[in-house]
Design a protein around this motif. Structure first.
Motif, PDB file in Angstrom:
ATOM      1  N   ALA A   1       0.827  -1.204   0.000  1.00 31.29           N
ATOM      2  CA  ALA A   1       0.000   0.000   0.000  1.00 31.29           C
ATOM      3  C   ALA A   1       0.862   1.255   0.000  1.00 31.29           C
ATOM      4  O   ALA A   1       0.559   2.233  -0.692  1.00 31.29           O
ATOM      5  CB  ALA A   1      -0.937  -0.008   1.201  1.00 31.29           C
ATOM      6  N   ALA A   2       1.959   1.237   0.759  1.00 33.25           N
ATOM      7  CA  ALA A   2       2.855   2.388   0.793  1.00 33.25           C
ATOM      8  C   ALA A   2       3.501   2.622  -0.565  1.00 33.25           C
ATOM      9  O   ALA A   2       3.614   3.761  -1.027  1.00 33.25           O
ATOM     10  CB  ALA A   2       3.925   2.187   1.864  1.00 33.25           C
ATOM     11  N   GLY A   3       3.923   1.548  -1.230  1.00 34.60           N
ATOM     12  CA  GLY A   3       4.526   1.676  -2.553  1.00 34.60           C
ATOM     13  C   GLY A   3       3.557   2.210  -3.586  1.00 34.60           C
ATOM     14  O   GLY A   3       3.895   3.071  -4.407  1.00 34.60           O
ATOM     15  N   LEU A   4       2.329   1.713  -3.555  1.00 37.22           N
ATOM     16  CA  LEU A   4       1.319   2.185  -4.506  1.00 37.22           C
ATOM     17  C   LEU A   4       0.920   3.623  -4.223  1.00 37.22           C
ATOM     18  O   LEU A   4       0.606   4.388  -5.146  1.00 37.22           O
ATOM     19  CB  LEU A   4       0.097   1.270  -4.454  1.00 37.22           C
ATOM     20  N   THR A   5       0.922   4.005  -2.951  1.00 39.32           N
ATOM     21  CA  THR A   5       0.651   5.403  -2.603  1.00 39.32           C
ATOM     22  C   THR A   5       1.735   6.313  -3.157  1.00 39.32           C
ATOM     23  O   THR A   5       1.446   7.378  -3.725  1.00 39.32           O
ATOM     24  CB  THR A   5       0.563   5.561  -1.074  1.00 39.32           C
ATOM     25  N   ALA A   6       2.988   5.912  -3.002  1.00 39.75           N
ATOM     26  CA  ALA A   6       4.087   6.702  -3.554  1.00 39.75           C
ATOM     27  C   ALA A   6       3.989   6.790  -5.073  1.00 39.75           C
ATOM     28  O   ALA A   6       4.232   7.854  -5.666  1.00 39.75           O
ATOM     29  CB  ALA A   6       5.427   6.093  -3.147  1.00 39.75           C
ATOM     30  N   LEU A   7       3.607   5.695  -5.721  1.00 35.13           N
ATOM     31  CA  LEU A   7       3.447   5.706  -7.172  1.00 35.13           C
ATOM     32  C   LEU A   7       2.327   6.660  -7.584  1.00 35.13           C
ATOM     33  O   LEU A   7       2.471   7.418  -8.552  1.00 35.13           O
ATOM     34  CB  LEU A   7       3.151   4.291  -7.669  1.00 35.13           C
TER      35      LEU A   7
ATOM     36  N   ARG B   1       9.600   0.015  -1.379  1.00 37.43           N
ATOM     37  CA  ARG B   1       8.449  -0.583  -0.713  1.00 37.43           C
ATOM     38  C   ARG B   1       7.876  -1.768  -1.499  1.00 37.43           C
ATOM     39  O   ARG B   1       7.458  -2.776  -0.913  1.00 37.43           O
ATOM     40  CB  ARG B   1       7.366   0.471  -0.482  1.00 37.43           C
ATOM     41  N   LEU B   2       7.845  -1.663  -2.835  1.00 32.55           N
ATOM     42  CA  LEU B   2       7.302  -2.777  -3.605  1.00 32.55           C
ATOM     43  C   LEU B   2       8.245  -3.974  -3.593  1.00 32.55           C
ATOM     44  O   LEU B   2       7.791  -5.119  -3.537  1.00 32.55           O
ATOM     45  CB  LEU B   2       7.007  -2.320  -5.037  1.00 32.55           C
ATOM     46  N   VAL B   3       9.541  -3.724  -3.649  1.00 29.86           N
ATOM     47  CA  VAL B   3      10.492  -4.836  -3.527  1.00 29.86           C
ATOM     48  C   VAL B   3      10.341  -5.495  -2.161  1.00 29.86           C
ATOM     49  O   VAL B   3      10.348  -6.732  -2.043  1.00 29.86           O
ATOM     50  CB  VAL B   3      11.933  -4.340  -3.747  1.00 29.86           C
ATOM     51  N   ASP B   4      10.163  -4.666  -1.130  1.00 30.63           N
ATOM     52  CA  ASP B   4       9.971  -5.209   0.215  1.00 30.63           C
ATOM     53  C   ASP B   4       8.694  -6.047   0.287  1.00 30.63           C
ATOM     54  O   ASP B   4       8.668  -7.108   0.909  1.00 30.63           O
ATOM     55  CB  ASP B   4       9.902  -4.050   1.215  1.00 30.63           C
ATOM     56  N   ALA B   5       7.635  -5.552  -0.363  1.00 30.46           N
ATOM     57  CA  ALA B   5       6.358  -6.272  -0.336  1.00 30.46           C
ATOM     58  C   ALA B   5       6.432  -7.605  -1.050  1.00 30.46           C
ATOM     59  O   ALA B   5       5.691  -8.546  -0.720  1.00 30.46           O
ATOM     60  CB  ALA B   5       5.261  -5.412  -0.972  1.00 30.46           C
ATOM     61  N   LEU B   6       7.312  -7.718  -2.041  1.00 25.01           N
ATOM     62  CA  LEU B   6       7.396  -8.934  -2.842  1.00 25.01           C
ATOM     63  C   LEU B   6       8.465  -9.910  -2.346  1.00 25.01           C
ATOM     64  O   LEU B   6       8.685 -10.935  -2.981  1.00 25.01           O
ATOM     65  CB  LEU B   6       7.686  -8.562  -4.307  1.00 25.01           C
ATOM     66  N   ARG B   7       9.105  -9.596  -1.227  1.00 28.03           N
ATOM     67  CA  ARG B   7      10.087 -10.539  -0.687  1.00 28.03           C
ATOM     68  C   ARG B   7       9.409 -11.866  -0.341  1.00 28.03           C
ATOM     69  O   ARG B   7       8.269 -11.885   0.133  1.00 28.03           O
ATOM     70  CB  ARG B   7      10.736  -9.959   0.574  1.00 28.03           C
ATOM     71  N   PRO B   8      10.097 -12.984  -0.550  1.00 29.64           N
ATOM     72  CA  PRO B   8       9.467 -14.292  -0.312  1.00 29.64           C
ATOM     73  C   PRO B   8       8.902 -14.455   1.089  1.00 29.64           C
ATOM     74  O   PRO B   8       7.834 -15.032   1.273  1.00 29.64           O
ATOM     75  CB  PRO B   8      10.622 -15.275  -0.565  1.00 29.64           C
ATOM     76  N   GLU B   9       9.590 -13.913   2.104  1.00 27.44           N
ATOM     77  CA  GLU B   9       9.104 -14.119   3.473  1.00 27.44           C
ATOM     78  C   GLU B   9       7.829 -13.356   3.757  1.00 27.44           C
ATOM     79  O   GLU B   9       7.152 -13.609   4.748  1.00 27.44           O
ATOM     80  CB  GLU B   9      10.189 -13.707   4.490  1.00 27.44           C
ATOM     81  N   ARG B  10       7.472 -12.373   2.870  1.00 29.32           N
ATOM     82  CA  ARG B  10       6.229 -11.634   3.074  1.00 29.32           C
ATOM     83  C   ARG B  10       5.047 -12.315   2.376  1.00 29.32           C
ATOM     84  O   ARG B  10       3.903 -11.974   2.606  1.00 29.32           O
ATOM     85  CB  ARG B  10       6.348 -10.203   2.536  1.00 29.32           C
ATOM     86  N   ARG B  11       5.342 -13.238   1.451  1.00 30.84           N
ATOM     87  CA  ARG B  11       4.266 -13.889   0.711  1.00 30.84           C
ATOM     88  C   ARG B  11       3.594 -14.956   1.569  1.00 30.84           C
ATOM     89  O   ARG B  11       4.260 -15.671   2.322  1.00 30.84           O
ATOM     90  CB  ARG B  11       4.806 -14.545  -0.560  1.00 30.84           C
ATOM     91  N   PRO B  12       2.297 -15.075   1.446  1.00 31.03           N
ATOM     92  CA  PRO B  12       1.614 -16.134   2.206  1.00 31.03           C
ATOM     93  C   PRO B  12       2.062 -17.505   1.716  1.00 31.03           C
ATOM     94  O   PRO B  12       2.328 -17.718   0.544  1.00 31.03           O
ATOM     95  CB  PRO B  12       0.147 -15.879   1.942  1.00 31.03           C
TER      96      PRO B  12
END
Length: 251
Positions: free
Chosen positions: A170-176, A237-248
């Motif tokens: 959400a933070a990354g998309l807000t910045a975009l 922020r988007l790279v952080d969101a897509l890190r493997p440990e963040r994925r369900p």
């Protein structure tokens, strides 16, 4: 349209438009401003005396930059050139605001609602660059400070959420989204068919720019360099969101 030569700068906070020859002597030593800066610095120093070194450095850097923006000859230059005023606003919203956000308690950012912060900052940016509201800021110090303070507060709120929100996507998309709307405003200024800002119609030639060239430069500043901090947040922020440990986990 009112003739440019009749526009009065009598109540302009930064004074009348300078020329290239007089610019470097135009330091703003307004006593109220200087007292406010000293008091703000003292309050920040006391409030952050037990804070982390990072927060203290961010607060100090933001204070120093604010002092530079409003005391140095840049203040006077913004009366003559639209591009200087845009640069002034970009430093305020894209450098001072994130520094202030970093100086504030991190838990504040985790409670920020990103969409309202984006909406308010977008409205503030577009409102104060609408020609009539922009021109009004030269007519009385109260309107000038309403412009500066509202931009700073709105973008500090936005940066607080973008930097600290737990929801990295959400933070990354807000910045975009912020980068897109700012770039769009900059593009409109670059490709406008004529100059839009009455205060600068008779002040730019002293610096070698026609009014439309000055406006185009201001739009270009808003379109490209102003977006670099936001795009940096988008990537981070988007790279952080897509890190493997963040994925369900896959069931």
């Amino acid at each position: 349209m009112i003739p440019a030569s009749t526009f009065a700068f009598d109540m302009s906070f930064c004074g009348p438009p300078p020329t290239l020859a007089t610019l470097w002597g135009r330091w703003n030593l307004d006593p109220v401003l200087l007292i406010a800066l000293v008091l703000a610095g003292l309050v920040a120093a006391l409030a952050l005396r037990s804070a982390s070194r990072q927060r203290q450095l961010a607060a100090g850097a933001s204070w120093a930059l604010v002092a530079t923006l409003f005391v140095s000859p840049l203040c006077a230059l913004t009366v003559a050139l639209f591009s200087a005023r845009v640069g002034h606003h970009i430093l305020l919203t894209m450098v001072v605001a994130p520094l202030l956000a970093l100086a504030l308690p991190p838990e504040w950012g985790r409670r920020v609602k990103l969409f309202p912060a984006l909406l308010v900052s977008t409205v503030a940016l577009w409102l104060w660059h609408a020609p009539d509201f922009y021109a009004a800021a030269f007519t009385h110090p109260a309107i000038y400070w309403a412009m500066q303070v509202s931009l700073l507060l709105a973008f500090t709120w936005l940066w607080l959420g973008m930097l600290r929100a737990d929801n990295a996507m959400a933070a990354g998309l807000t910045a975009l989204s912020g980068a897109i709307q700012m770039g769009f405003l900059g593009a409109l200024l670059v490709f406008a068919s004529g100059p839009l800002y009455l205060p600068h119609l008779a002040t730019t030639l002293a610096f070698g720019f026609s009014p439309i060239e000055d406006q185009q430069l201001g739009g270009l500043i808003m379109w490209v360099p102003a977006n670099l901090p936001l795009l940096g947040v988008v990537i981070w922020r988007l790279v952080d969101a897509l890190r493997p440990e963040r994925r369900p986990a896959v069931q």
